[in-house]
Design a protein around this motif. Structure first.
Motif, PDB file in Angstrom:
ATOM      1  N   LEU A  15       1.050  -1.205   0.170  1.00 25.55           N
ATOM      2  CA  LEU A  15       0.167   0.008  -0.011  1.00 25.55           C
ATOM      3  C   LEU A  15       0.878   1.328  -0.001  1.00 25.55           C
ATOM      4  N   LEU A  16       0.284   2.421  -0.215  1.00 26.15           N
ATOM      5  CA  LEU A  16       1.031   3.571  -0.252  1.00 26.15           C
ATOM      6  C   LEU A  16       0.346   4.378   0.838  1.00 26.15           C
ATOM      7  N   ILE A  17       1.397   5.027   1.895  1.00 26.39           N
ATOM      8  CA  ILE A  17       0.863   5.604   3.034  1.00 26.39           C
ATOM      9  C   ILE A  17       1.343   7.144   2.645  1.00 26.39           C
ATOM     10  N   SER A  18       0.388   7.906   2.675  1.00 25.03           N
ATOM     11  CA  SER A  18       0.775   9.468   2.529  1.00 25.03           C
ATOM     12  C   SER A  18       0.611  10.106   3.674  1.00 25.03           C
ATOM     13  N   THR A  19       1.630  10.920   3.912  1.00 24.63           N
ATOM     14  CA  THR A  19       1.245  12.063   5.065  1.00 24.63           C
ATOM     15  C   THR A  19       1.494  13.468   4.368  1.00 24.63           C
ATOM     16  N   SER A  20       1.144  13.528   3.467  1.00 24.66           N
ATOM     17  CA  SER A  20       1.327  14.734   2.606  1.00 24.66           C
ATOM     18  C   SER A  20       0.344  15.659   3.452  1.00 24.66           C
ATOM     19  N   LYS A  21       1.030  16.889   3.312  1.00 26.33           N
ATOM     20  CA  LYS A  21      -0.032  18.293   3.872  1.00 26.33           C
ATOM     21  C   LYS A  21      -0.186  19.174   3.040  1.00 26.33           C
ATOM     22  N   ALA A  22       0.317  19.451   1.895  1.00 27.44           N
ATOM     23  CA  ALA A  22       0.346  20.381   0.839  1.00 27.44           C
ATOM     24  C   ALA A  22      -0.170  19.999  -0.485  1.00 27.44           C
ATOM     25  N   GLU A  23      -0.716  18.603  -0.795  1.00 30.34           N
ATOM     26  CA  GLU A  23      -1.093  18.075  -2.128  1.00 30.34           C
ATOM     27  C   GLU A  23      -2.376  19.072  -2.580  1.00 30.34           C
ATOM     28  N   GLY A  24      -2.262  19.382  -3.625  1.00 28.80           N
ATOM     29  CA  GLY A  24      -3.111  20.185  -4.353  1.00 28.80           C
ATOM     30  C   GLY A  24      -4.149  19.534  -4.869  1.00 28.80           C
ATOM     31  N   LEU A  25      -3.793  18.496  -5.703  1.00 31.28           N
ATOM     32  CA  LEU A  25      -4.823  17.771  -6.419  1.00 31.28           C
ATOM     33  C   LEU A  25      -4.871  16.382  -6.331  1.00 31.28           C
ATOM     34  N   GLY A  26      -4.075  15.876  -5.610  1.00 30.15           N
ATOM     35  CA  GLY A  26      -4.165  14.117  -5.418  1.00 30.15           C
ATOM     36  C   GLY A  26      -3.778  13.369  -6.379  1.00 30.15           C
ATOM     37  N   LEU A  27      -3.119  13.971  -7.388  1.00 31.17           N
ATOM     38  CA  LEU A  27      -2.725  13.194  -8.426  1.00 31.17           C
ATOM     39  C   LEU A  27      -1.741  11.911  -8.004  1.00 31.17           C
ATOM     40  N   PRO A  28      -0.701  12.066  -7.570  1.00 26.28           N
ATOM     41  CA  PRO A  28       0.122  10.862  -7.044  1.00 26.28           C
ATOM     42  C   PRO A  28      -0.698   9.734  -6.194  1.00 26.28           C
ATOM     43  N   LEU A  29      -1.808  10.042  -5.533  1.00 24.14           N
ATOM     44  CA  LEU A  29      -2.808   9.017  -5.075  1.00 24.14           C
ATOM     45  C   LEU A  29      -3.373   8.437  -6.173  1.00 24.14           C
ATOM     46  N   LEU A  30      -3.988   8.864  -7.117  1.00 23.16           N
ATOM     47  CA  LEU A  30      -4.547   8.276  -8.391  1.00 23.16           C
ATOM     48  C   LEU A  30      -3.689   7.619  -9.037  1.00 23.16           C
ATOM     49  N   GLU A  31      -2.321   8.038  -9.299  1.00 22.07           N
ATOM     50  CA  GLU A  31      -1.543   7.305 -10.031  1.00 22.07           C
ATOM     51  C   GLU A  31      -1.301   5.916  -9.482  1.00 22.07           C
ATOM     52  N   VAL A  32      -0.947   5.876  -8.172  1.00 23.96           N
ATOM     53  CA  VAL A  32      -0.668   4.477  -7.596  1.00 23.96           C
ATOM     54  C   VAL A  32      -2.021   3.598  -7.565  1.00 23.96           C
ATOM     55  N   GLN A  33      -3.193   4.311  -7.570  1.00 25.10           N
ATOM     56  CA  GLN A  33      -4.399   3.520  -7.563  1.00 25.10           C
ATOM     57  C   GLN A  33      -4.646   3.043  -8.776  1.00 25.10           C
ATOM     58  N   HIS A  34      -4.218   3.612  -9.909  1.00 23.50           N
ATOM     59  CA  HIS A  34      -4.248   3.235 -11.339  1.00 23.50           C
ATOM     60  C   HIS A  34      -3.732   1.781 -11.471  1.00 23.50           C
ATOM     61  N   GLY A  35      -2.755   1.425 -10.680  1.00 27.88           N
ATOM     62  CA  GLY A  35      -2.300   0.058 -10.370  1.00 27.88           C
ATOM     63  C   GLY A  35      -2.988  -0.756  -9.332  1.00 27.88           C
ATOM     64  N   GLY A  36      -3.922  -0.374  -8.999  1.00 28.55           N
ATOM     65  CA  GLY A  36      -4.367  -1.051  -8.028  1.00 28.55           C
ATOM     66  C   GLY A  36      -4.086  -1.110  -6.585  1.00 28.55           C
ATOM     67  N   LEU A  37      -3.018  -0.236  -6.247  1.00 30.58           N
ATOM     68  CA  LEU A  37      -2.573  -0.056  -5.045  1.00 30.58           C
ATOM     69  C   LEU A  37      -3.280   0.694  -3.972  1.00 30.58           C
ATOM     70  N   PRO A  38      -3.597   0.061  -2.664  1.00 34.87           N
ATOM     71  CA  PRO A  38      -4.108   0.619  -1.701  1.00 34.87           C
ATOM     72  C   PRO A  38      -3.693   1.791  -1.200  1.00 34.87           C
ATOM     73  N   VAL A  39      -4.445   2.884  -0.927  1.00 36.93           N
ATOM     74  CA  VAL A  39      -3.805   4.433  -0.561  1.00 36.93           C
ATOM     75  C   VAL A  39      -4.396   4.473   0.979  1.00 36.93           C
ATOM     76  N   VAL A  40      -3.659   5.102   1.893  1.00 34.23           N
ATOM     77  CA  VAL A  40      -3.780   5.599   3.208  1.00 34.23           C
ATOM     78  C   VAL A  40      -3.298   7.014   3.210  1.00 34.23           C
ATOM     79  N   ALA A  41      -4.394   8.129   3.360  1.00 36.21           N
ATOM     80  CA  ALA A  41      -3.776   9.137   3.516  1.00 36.21           C
ATOM     81  C   ALA A  41      -4.586  10.124   4.411  1.00 36.21           C
ATOM     82  N   PRO A  42      -4.080  11.390   4.594  1.00 34.74           N
ATOM     83  CA  PRO A  42      -4.400  12.146   5.822  1.00 34.74           C
ATOM     84  C   PRO A  42      -6.075  12.302   5.620  1.00 34.74           C
ATOM     85  N   ASP A  43      -6.803  12.696   6.781  1.00 33.34           N
ATOM     86  CA  ASP A  43      -8.184  12.905   6.623  1.00 33.34           C
ATOM     87  C   ASP A  43      -8.290  14.566   6.440  1.00 33.34           C
ATOM     88  N   GLU A  44      -8.178  14.823   5.187  1.00 30.07           N
ATOM     89  CA  GLU A  44      -8.264  16.082   4.839  1.00 30.07           C
ATOM     90  C   GLU A  44      -9.051  16.423   3.707  1.00 30.07           C
TER      91      GLU A  44
END
Length: 128
Positions: A15-44
């Motif tokens: 999985l990908l664990i993102s602790t980003s505080k300044a992600e404007g569009l979330g594209l990196p998360l969608l990119e890894v999801q494209h390959g089916g990789l689960p994502v954990v991210a800040p509740d923002e």
């Protein structure tokens, strides 16, 4: 890193664990999801919008509760469910992009009402 190296790295992850505080569009998360990789991210807001129900949202500033949420999610089959949910989320965003492209092409072709629908991304002020 080359594309092949990046794909290899992603394939070796659970999985990908993102602790980003300044992600404007979330594209990196969608990119890894494209390959089916689960994502954990800040509740923002940006991550709630990008991931919808397809990922696990945590509070990085509360590490004990974040770890508990992650362990519980994994124990309840969250990783397995997230693979399909990730692909569905990417499909949702691809559909939104296709609709926006259609509206934009219509606008460029002279359709001044292309963005008038209330459900369009860029709706006039006051549209319900």
């Amino acid at each position: 890193m080359s594309d092949a190296e990046l794909r290899g790295l992603a394939a070796s992850c659970h999985l990908l664990i993102s602790t980003s505080k300044a992600e404007g569009l979330g594209l990196p998360l969608l990119e890894v999801q494209h390959g089916g990789l689960p994502v954990v991210a800040p509740d923002e807001p940006v991550f709630r919008e990008v991931l919808g129900a397809s990922g696990l949202l945590i509070r990085p500033d509360q590490p004990d509760s974040a770890v508990a949420a992650l362990l519980g999610w994994i124990a309840e089959g969250g990783l397995t469910r997230a693979i399909q949910a990730s692909r569905e989320n990417v499909a949702r965003w691809n559909a939104a992009a296709a609709e926006d492209a259609h509206r934009f092409r219509s606008f460029l072709a002279g359709d001044r009402t292309a963005y008038d629908a209330a459900e369009s991304i860029v709706a006039p002020k006051g549209a319900a």
